[in-house]
Design a protein around this motif. Structure first.
Motif, mmCIF file in Angstrom:
data_model
loop_
_atom_site.group_PDB
_atom_site.id
_atom_site.type_symbol
_atom_site.label_atom_id
_atom_site.label_comp_id
_atom_site.label_asym_id
_atom_site.label_seq_id
_atom_site.Cartn_x
_atom_site.Cartn_y
_atom_site.Cartn_z
ATOM 1 N N GLN A 25 0.845 -1.190 0.000
ATOM 2 C CA GLN A 25 0.000 0.000 0.000
ATOM 3 C C GLN A 25 0.887 1.249 0.000
ATOM 4 O O GLN A 25 1.876 1.303 0.724
ATOM 5 N N ALA A 92 -3.891 6.368 -5.661
ATOM 6 C CA ALA A 92 -5.022 6.440 -4.734
ATOM 7 C C ALA A 92 -5.692 5.091 -4.511
ATOM 8 O O ALA A 92 -5.770 4.275 -5.430
ATOM 9 N N PRO A 93 -6.145 4.848 -3.265
ATOM 10 C CA PRO A 93 -6.033 5.736 -2.102
ATOM 11 C C PRO A 93 -4.709 5.508 -1.362
ATOM 12 O O PRO A 93 -4.229 4.379 -1.279
ATOM 13 N N VAL A 94 -4.121 6.605 -0.850
ATOM 14 C CA VAL A 94 -2.815 6.536 -0.198
ATOM 15 C C VAL A 94 -2.947 6.793 1.302
ATOM 16 O O VAL A 94 -3.904 7.401 1.775
ATOM 17 N N HIS A 95 -1.957 6.308 2.047
ATOM 18 C CA HIS A 95 -1.718 6.789 3.398
ATOM 19 C C HIS A 95 -0.851 8.040 3.236
ATOM 20 O O HIS A 95 0.245 7.962 2.656
ATOM 21 N N GLU A 116 -11.394 10.980 -1.560
ATOM 22 C CA GLU A 116 -11.276 9.718 -2.302
ATOM 23 C C GLU A 116 -9.814 9.357 -2.600
ATOM 24 O O GLU A 116 -9.523 8.203 -2.920
ATOM 25 N N LEU A 118 -7.447 9.405 -0.374
ATOM 26 C CA LEU A 118 -6.776 9.015 0.863
ATOM 27 C C LEU A 118 -7.346 7.752 1.473
ATOM 28 O O LEU A 118 -8.559 7.563 1.540
ATOM 29 N N ARG A 119 -6.443 6.908 1.962
ATOM 30 C CA ARG A 119 -6.800 5.731 2.749
ATOM 31 C C ARG A 119 -6.738 6.089 4.238
ATOM 32 O O ARG A 119 -7.564 5.653 5.036
ATOM 33 N N SER A 120 -5.721 6.874 4.593
ATOM 34 C CA SER A 120 -5.597 7.400 5.949
ATOM 35 C C SER A 120 -4.754 8.667 5.902
ATOM 36 O O SER A 120 -4.127 8.981 4.879
ATOM 37 N N VAL A 233 -11.873 10.757 6.817
ATOM 38 C CA VAL A 233 -10.679 9.949 6.595
ATOM 39 C C VAL A 233 -10.069 9.607 7.958
ATOM 40 O O VAL A 233 -9.892 10.494 8.793
ATOM 41 N N ILE A 289 -1.317 2.924 10.452
ATOM 42 C CA ILE A 289 -1.688 2.676 9.044
ATOM 43 C C ILE A 289 -1.779 1.187 8.737
ATOM 44 O O ILE A 289 -2.398 0.794 7.748
#
Length: 292
Positions: A25, A92-95, A116, A118-120, A233, A289
């Motif tokens: 990720q 995407a999606p990124v930490h 959208e 972002l993951r975290s 988020v 994360i």
């Protein structure tokens, strides 16, 4: 670093340099005001063992093209660059791990405008002062209102303005970038921490002062409590126990109002906690994360 050559991404009419390590990720690290991708040297090996780890140098930061003396860019410029960068590399999606500004405050605005992507979100003391009702530079009425609501933050802001922002801007305006930066950093980190910075590192900061001055000149965009409440988020707030009261007040406020929030407070650390306390920082962020 292991000598990996920087890559570049063409976005929004400019080229941004970045380093790309590891697999998994994606975690994107975005530096603070006078930083660049080199400031994450104590994070890359640890994170790249489990994640695709990307460190970015923002517009105007080494080794990218330097800004012209009067070039006007704002924090919004950095936010749009970051969004375009994530899209250009199809990440995407990124930490996202963001320090100060543009990394921290820019990351916060990115989560508000482009959730959208972002993951975290991991925020390292973003100077989101508009959340407290003040800007850079602050006006006297703004500081008085803050003083009434939060005396510790208000007093801290008065000291920060008198010892840091004001003298730094005067030095910058007369062309003494080194003096301006030293004064500002001393107001944020204290004399001892600034004195301990190796001269080579400090000169690298001076070389990146263009984007920092541009942010000071432009001030920060509006960002209020309702804006923060709308961000869903998952967010980790990282702070140094010895950081200045105005920065701590922003982090405390975000902790109260963000819907999905965790906090990591690092004892004995200041604003550059990721650099001075990498073991605690890396472990806390990776636990966040990496959670299911």
């Amino acid at each position: 670093m292991d000598g990996t050559m920087a890559e570049t991404a063409k976005i929004n009419g400019t080229e941004l340099a970045y380093l790309d390590h590891g697999q998994g990720q994606p975690v994107v690290f975005v530096h603070g005001g006078v930083g660049d991708y080199r400031e994450w040297e104590t994070q890359v090996p640890a994170f790249a063992a489990s994640f695709r780890t990307i460190t970015l140098s923002c517009r105007g930061a080494w080794p990218n093209r330097k800004l012209e003396a009067d070039e006007k860019i704002t924090l919004d410029t950095f936010v749009e660059d970051l969004a375009a960068f994530i899209k250009a590399l199809d990440l995407a999606p990124v930490h996202l791990v963001g320090h100060s500004s543009p990394g921290g405050f820019g990351g916060l605005l990115l989560a508000y405008r482009y959730p959208e992507l972002l993951r975290s979100l991991v925020l390292l003391e973003p100077p989101a002062f508009p959340l407290l009702g003040v800007n850079i530079p602050p006006t006297p009425p703004q500081v008085l209102k803050l003083l009434a609501r939060n005396p510790r933050a208000g007093i801290g802001f008065i000291k920060f303005g008198a010892r840091g922002i004001g003298p730094a801007m005067k030095a910058f305006n007369r062309g003494d970038d080194e003096r301006g930066l030293r004064v500002f950093m001393t107001a944020v980190a204290g004399k001892e921490r600034v004195a301990a910075i190796p001269e080579q590192t400090f000169q690298a900061f001076v070389g990146n002062v263009g984007p920092f001055k541009a942010q000071l000149r432009a001030g920060f965009p509006p960002f209020g409590e309702d804006d923060a409440r709308s961000i869903h988020v998952p967010t980790l707030l990282v702070s140094g126990a010895d950081s200045p009261a105005p920065l701590t007040a922003v982090t405390d406020t975000l902790e109260e109002i963000l819907p999905d929030v965790s906090r990591l407070n690092i004892a004995g650390a200041g604003h550059n906690m990721f650099n001075t306390h990498p073991i605690e920082f890396n472990a806390g962020v990776m636990a966040f994360i990496g959670r299911p």
